[in-house]
Structures are given as C-alpha cells and as structure tokens.
Design a protein around this motif. Structure first.
Motif, short mmCIF file in Angstrom:
data_model
loop_
_atom_site.label_atom_id
_atom_site.label_comp_id
_atom_site.label_asym_id
_atom_site.label_seq_id
_atom_site.Cartn_x
_atom_site.Cartn_y
_atom_site.Cartn_z
N MET A 288 0.89 -1.27 -0.02
CA MET A 288 0.12 0.18 -0.06
C MET A 288 0.83 1.18 -0.02
N GLN A 289 1.98 1.38 0.86
CA GLN A 289 2.96 2.40 0.66
C GLN A 289 3.52 2.61 -0.42
N PHE A 290 4.02 1.42 -1.26
CA PHE A 290 4.70 1.64 -2.38
C PHE A 290 3.65 2.13 -3.54
N GLN A 291 2.40 1.70 -3.58
CA GLN A 291 1.39 2.21 -4.26
C GLN A 291 1.11 3.58 -4.39
N ALA A 292 1.26 4.08 -3.39
CA ALA A 292 0.96 5.53 -3.06
C ALA A 292 2.44 6.50 -3.30
N LYS A 293 3.32 5.67 -3.21
CA LYS A 293 4.54 6.40 -3.78
C LYS A 293 4.72 6.46 -5.01
N ILE A 294 4.34 5.42 -5.92
CA ILE A 294 4.45 5.21 -7.25
C ILE A 294 3.44 6.04 -7.91
N ASN A 295 2.34 5.99 -7.04
CA ASN A 295 1.23 7.08 -7.82
C ASN A 295 1.57 8.46 -7.66
#
Length: 309
Positions: A288-295
């Motif tokens: 979830m943290q990674f998805q927020a950062k890649i977004n």
C-alpha cells in the motif's frame, strides 16, 4: 517534444501494459477457479474486481459472479474501462494520434492487435479458447515491445513509452502481491497456499526464474523477495523503479527535479531494504505504501512533462 505527444506515447504504453496485466490476472483467476469447490472460491474470483475496483460496475451488468461472466467483463466488455478490449482501444487511439513518432513496425503491431481484438469480440473468448486468448494478449504485448526496442530511435519518444510501461508494471505487481497476500492470510490450507503462490509466479512470468534462483520449495517470503527486492527480476518493484530512474535521467529538463527526486528516493529505499524490514512492516502494508509512492511519482511525471504549460 510537445507535452501532448509525450502524453499520448506515455498512455499508449500504460494501456498496452495494463491489457497484458489484466490478461495475466484473469489467467491466474481462471486457473484458481478450476480447483475443487470450496468456501474460498468466491474470494479467488473477486481478484480482478478487487484490483480494478469494478465490483459495482460488474454487479450492474451481470447477475452472477462466475468465471464465464468475469471473462466477458474483463476481456471483451467495452462498458468496463479496465477490460482488455477497452485498454487496446485507448492504446490504439493514442498511437493513431502520434503515428509520426512511431516506426511503421510499432504502429502495425498496435493496429493489427486492435483489428484482431475487434474480430475476437465478435466471436467471443469461448470460441477462441481461454488459454489461447490469454496467450494471444501476452504475445501481442511482446510483439509491441520487440518492435519498440528494435526499431525506435533512442530519443525522448522511447523514454516516455518506457516510462509508461514501467510505471504501470510496477503498480500492477504491487497490487497483485498485496491482494494475493491478503488471500493467503484468509486461507491457511498449505496445499492451496502453494497453488496460489505458484499461479502468482506464473502471472508475472517468474516461475522459471524462481526455481533457478531458489533451490527450495516456494514460500511467501522468497516470492516476496523475488518480486520486491531482486534487481535481476524484470517485473520486480526494484527493477521497474531502477529503470524509471534511468529513463528520467535521459529525458532531463529544467523542471525535472521533482520526479527525479521521487524516483531516486524510491529506488534507494528498494535498493537498501531487506526482506526482514519488508516482512516486519507486513507485505500488504508495504504494498500500500509503495502504491502511494508510485502514484505520487506518476502524478509528478504527468505534471512535469505531460500537461501543457
């Protein structure tokens, strides 16, 4: 390069990669649906709906949740913006708008894919064959990438195509890892866990790579390491972000500091993270943290390069 041209190339690549990702997820879901009837079966069938957030849209058009309806909804239904049909249509529209920036081989690969897709929609997946359809989608994506690497100039056009592909691929891998880990937590049966992990590896074309690198049975920990931290695995998060850094450095530009900083920061985090740190946080939370950062990185790329000044 004009921001509009860069945007068309970027989104063309993202939608082509998205079509392939959906095909891979459907392939996994289809194989899981062949397992014996059990209480967890509906949760397996909802995998593509969970990834795309299309539960409500599916329920509006289909009375029952079964594999046949899922296949039609995600393969051929133009009412679903996440369907393979819709993804290829958007990719074709974007490619048509920037034909002058593409080689004839790249354009022909996309154009032929769209023509064949429309023919398949008139026939239906059942007549083509489920496995044959998934293989066809993946082959068309491979053909596009082969034509792209083999015929395009090493200029900004190629960089924006690569950026779109890598951003979409990283996000799809993170989504799939997070949802599959959630399913594994909900079902403690070791046989089904092994089968789910094996189908996950197949979904990202990593089964052979896994058995080449790890000489012991498949486990959640080693699958997480392979798809998150291994730089030699093409669809891993680290490999995708590392390649994003390279593309952004090649594009450059006076206004590029923000996306480059975000990409470099994320790359350093992945490069120096350990599996123990990922598991301590929890794989779902980490994804979830990674998805927020890649977004956030994708939004920065859009604001810096793709919006008209």
């Amino acid at each position: 390069m004009l921001s509009r041209t860069a945007s068309e190339l970027y989104w063309m690549a993202r939608y082509l990669e998205r079509a392939e990702s959906i095909a891979r997820v459907l392939d996994v879901t289809y194989k899981l649906s062949l397992m014996p009837i059990r209480s967890q079966q509906n949760e397996d069938l909802t995998l593509p709906l969970n990834l795309t957030g299309t539960h409500q849209l599916f329920e509006e058009h289909y009375p029952r949740l079964n594999m046949a309806n899922l296949l039609n909804f995600f393969a051929l239904d133009p009412r679903n913006p996440s369907s393979i049909y819709s993804c290829f249509e958007v990719a074709w529209n974007n490619a048509h708008a920037v034909r002058g920036s593409l080689s004839s081989e790249v354009w022909e690969s996309i154009n032929a894919t769209w023509i064949e897709m429309k023919l398949m929609r008139s026939k239906g997946v059942a007549k083509v064959g489920t496995d044959a359809f998934f293989d066809w989608v993946k082959e068309r994506a491979h053909l596009f990438r082969g034509a792209m690497f083999g015929t395009l100039l090493r200029n900004d056009a190629l960089c924006f195509i690569r950026l779109g592909t890598l951003i979409e691929r990283a996000y799809a891998t993170a989504q799939l890892l997070g949802v599959k880990d959630q399913q594994l937590d909900a079902d403690s049966d070791p046989v089904r866990e092994y089968y789910r992990l094996d189908t996950l590896l197949r979904a990202v074309s990593a089964r052979e790579a896994y058995h080449s690198l790890y000489k012991h049975p498949v486990s959640r920990e080693t699958v997480a390491e392979l798809l998150v931290l291994r730089n030699d695995m093409p669809r891993s998060l680290r490999a995708c972000v590392g390649d994003v850094v390279q593309q952004l450095e090649r594009i450059g530009g006076q206004r590029a500091n923000v996306p480059r900083r975000l990409a470099h920061t994320l790359n350093v985090e992945l490069r120096f993270s350990t599996l123990d740190e990922v598991l301590e946080l929890g794989l779902q939370a980490y994804m979830m943290q990674f998805q927020a950062k890649i977004n956030a990185l994708a939004e920065s790329i859009n604001h810096t390069y793709l919006e008209a000044l």
